[in-house]
Enzyme design. Sequence first.
Site, PDB file in Angstrom:
ATOM      1  N   THR A   1      80.711 114.069  36.634  1.00 58.03           N
ATOM      2  CA  THR A   1      80.771 115.295  37.438  1.00 58.03           C
ATOM      3  C   THR A   1      81.923 116.140  36.924  1.00 58.03           C
ATOM      4  O   THR A   1      83.095 115.761  37.045  1.00 58.03           O
ATOM      5  CB  THR A   1      80.979 114.964  38.925  1.00 58.03           C
ATOM      6  OG1 THR A   1      79.892 114.155  39.377  1.00 58.03           O
ATOM      7  CG2 THR A   1      81.033 116.234  39.760  1.00 58.03           C
TER       8      THR A   1
ATOM      9  N   LYS B   1      74.913 119.695  40.000  1.00 50.79           N
ATOM     10  CA  LYS B   1      75.582 118.509  40.531  1.00 50.79           C
ATOM     11  C   LYS B   1      76.638 118.915  41.552  1.00 50.79           C
ATOM     12  O   LYS B   1      76.829 118.242  42.570  1.00 50.79           O
ATOM     13  CB  LYS B   1      76.218 117.705  39.395  1.00 50.79           C
ATOM     14  CG  LYS B   1      76.951 116.436  39.852  1.00 50.79           C
ATOM     15  CD  LYS B   1      76.037 115.446  40.542  1.00 50.79           C
ATOM     16  CE  LYS B   1      76.771 114.232  41.093  1.00 50.79           C
ATOM     17  NZ  LYS B   1      77.288 113.317  40.068  1.00 50.79           N
TER      18      LYS B   1
ATOM     19  N   LYS C   1      88.221 114.731  43.966  1.00 52.90           N
ATOM     20  CA  LYS C   1      87.783 115.284  42.680  1.00 52.90           C
ATOM     21  C   LYS C   1      86.539 116.149  42.838  1.00 52.90           C
ATOM     22  O   LYS C   1      86.514 117.315  42.441  1.00 52.90           O
ATOM     23  CB  LYS C   1      87.505 114.155  41.686  1.00 52.90           C
ATOM     24  CG  LYS C   1      86.883 114.632  40.367  1.00 52.90           C
ATOM     25  CD  LYS C   1      86.568 113.473  39.450  1.00 52.90           C
ATOM     26  CE  LYS C   1      85.372 112.661  39.881  1.00 52.90           C
ATOM     27  NZ  LYS C   1      84.086 113.351  39.581  1.00 52.90           N
TER      28      LYS C   1
END
Length: 294
Positions: free
Chosen positions: A92, A168, A236
Amino acid sequence: MLIDFVGLGSMGLGMAVSLVKAGHCVRGFDPEEARVEMLVAQGGKAFGDASQKADAVVSAVLNADQTRAVLFGEQAVAQRLRPGGVIISCATVSPAFAAEMEALTEEADLLYLDAPISGGAVKAAAGQLSIMAAGKAAAFDAAAPVLEAMAETVHRLGDQAGPGSAMKAVNQLLAGVHIAAMGEALAFGASQGLTPQQVVDVVSVSAGTSWMFENRAPHVVAGDYTPRSKVDIWLKDLGIVTEIAASADLPLPVSANALAQFRAASQAGLGDEDDAAIAKYFARAGGVSLPGDR
């Protein structure tokens, strides 16, 4: 195909084994040697002599920094590829980073597929992932046998790197918000005298359910916070979401609040626990107890 696979974590190992089961020769690397040994036990190989160049590299590491390091830095896995070989990057990352990696890859006479994944460890092991992919037609062609072995669905989102990572981020926005909402709902239910099992039984067959609720809430019921995906992962992933949105001058107040809750849970010492532990953070704030947190 000869495939080098980097990152044998909870999803990566299952992906690598799926490639082995499909008949490919897979050489695996992970900082934890035990993960490599698990792949070898399933018919794969450990990284060794790079004189035999791979047809493809699958990078299933954590983030952008690790992606750069394994492809072009310390591990320099890109150098293990034959000319015209394809890198399938599953971490990602931001769309801008994916585009940067594609440019570096093309300079090295290689192909690059921006290919983030979703589905969890169970689907990874079954070769049934959803892959959000973007890249040039030649990259899709070169990666086709690899994608077929790892995925149930490949979403072809664009002819250059970036849209896969953008999609994503959309998925992670929803997933992170849903996990935070799951934790809040279980804590709220407990404050009203409902057991987590009762909440799961009813919500799972009602309109308020989500895939994340049905997947994570049972962890809370069991009091099992063994990390399949850590609380800190969302610092994150939701961080990437908010950074992308800021670059587009788009406010995302719900996502920003979810990120703030994960950050607070991490600061409270839950960062290395399963992300379902966000429920413990909410419960503690309200003075209620959940399984495994007494």
